[in-house]
Design an enzyme around this catalytic site. Structure first.
Site, mmCIF file in Angstrom:
data_model
loop_
_atom_site.group_PDB
_atom_site.id
_atom_site.type_symbol
_atom_site.label_atom_id
_atom_site.label_comp_id
_atom_site.label_asym_id
_atom_site.label_seq_id
_atom_site.Cartn_x
_atom_site.Cartn_y
_atom_site.Cartn_z
ATOM 1 N N PHE A 87 0.837 -1.195 0.000
ATOM 2 C CA PHE A 87 0.000 0.000 0.000
ATOM 3 C C PHE A 87 0.878 1.253 0.000
ATOM 4 C CE2 PHE A 87 -2.590 3.199 2.268
ATOM 5 C CZ PHE A 87 -3.743 3.167 1.504
ATOM 6 N N ASN A 182 -2.954 2.040 10.832
ATOM 7 C CA ASN A 182 -3.648 2.537 9.647
ATOM 8 C C ASN A 182 -4.180 1.309 8.917
ATOM 9 O OD1 ASN A 182 -4.610 3.889 7.411
ATOM 10 N ND2 ASN A 182 -2.604 4.128 6.463
ATOM 11 N N PRO A 183 -5.366 0.830 9.321
ATOM 12 C CA PRO A 183 -5.881 -0.440 8.799
ATOM 13 C C PRO A 183 -6.616 -0.248 7.477
ATOM 14 C CG PRO A 183 -7.439 0.473 10.343
ATOM 15 C CD PRO A 183 -6.289 1.449 10.285
#
Length: 275
Positions: A87, A182-183
């Site tokens: 990500f 920060n899921p």
């Protein structure tokens, strides 16, 4: 360089890139090995440089993320290696990292869940004085980047693991000073740009039907890991400005629950203190 920059910016604009001129300039600076501000001083480029530039512009026009084209993503004071499978850290997450840094005392133990490229964990290690930062990530692809990025930081330990596992880091229960996360939190079905849809792993973006399927177990895990007085910060979608603070309060093991906004005045992360 100006004609090539103008042509690149037009191509990127036609492709729907949000910041075509900026991206065109950053790609040019990358190819030429100069700072973006020095592009105005360059009036000619070699043929091989122009060819390489046009290749990279075409990649970006196909909506490959700029950071993947460059191979790095800027985050606070760091340049992190990124690519397919990890990500790309967003600028808004710098606010959560900054909050975590402010609450990290010298010698603290810090846990960063859903670490991805390591943006939050490595920023804490870089800007504070923790004794230990544990960066947890479940994706094998992301772990490659995380381990590579973490290599220069002696205080950082990388742990493969699933944050929905209640036994994760069981040896640290009640011993953690700061927990950050920060899921994946975007509700399923939410439209996302091609850079996200085609290049970010869905498991790193979407958090179930309501976007909270990972945040719920993270809150339980945070309550288990944190010492009394320890603090937690969790990033969330802007539609969760009330939901995540409510979940923290409903758990019953947290106090001082606060919602925080980002630079666009949107709800972005929630923090709390372990009772």
């Amino acid at each position: 360089m100006s004609p090539a920059l103008a042509a690149a910016a037009r191509r990127l604009a036609e492709a729907g890139v949000e910041s075509p001129r900026v991206d065109a300039e950053l790609l040019a600076a990358h190819v030429l090995g100069v700072g973006r501000g020095r592009l105005v001083l360059i009036d000619t480029v070699r043929g091989d440089e122009l060819l390489r530039y046009e290749e990279l512009v075409e990649l970006r026009a196909r909506r490959v993320p700029l950071q993947h084209v460059l191979g790095t993503a800027a985050f606070r004071h760091l340049e992190l290696k990124v690519g397919d499978g990890v990500f790309v850290p967003r600028p808004e997450t710098e606010l959560l990292a900054g909050w975590g840094i402010e609450h990290t005392a010298a010698g603290a133990t810090v846990v960063d869940l859903c670490s991805g490229s390591g943006a939050i964990a490595l920023s804490v290690a870089d800007e504070a004085e923790p004794a230990l930062v544990i960066a947890v990530e479940r994706s094998p692809e992301a772990l490659v980047y995380l381990r590579d990025n973490a290599r220069p930081f002696a205080s950082v330990r990388v742990e493969p693991g699933d944050v929905t596992d209640p036994n994760l880091l069981s040896d640290l229960h009640g011993r953690v000073d700061v927990l950050l996360c920060n899921p994946p939190y975007v509700p399923e079905g939410t439209p996302v740009p091609p850079e996200v849809a085609d290049h970010d792993r869905a498991m790193a973006v979407f958090g179930g039907a309501d976007g909270l399927s990972v945040i719920r177990p993270v809150i339980k895990l945070a309550a288990a890991l944190l010492r009394s007085g320890g603090v937690v910060g969790i990033e969330h979608d802007d539609v969760h400005g009330d939901d995540v603070p409510a979940l923290l309060r409903a758990d019953g093991r947290f106090t001082d629950v606060i919602g925080h906004i980002d630079l666009t005045d949107r709800p972005r992360f929630a923090t709390a203190r372990r009772v």
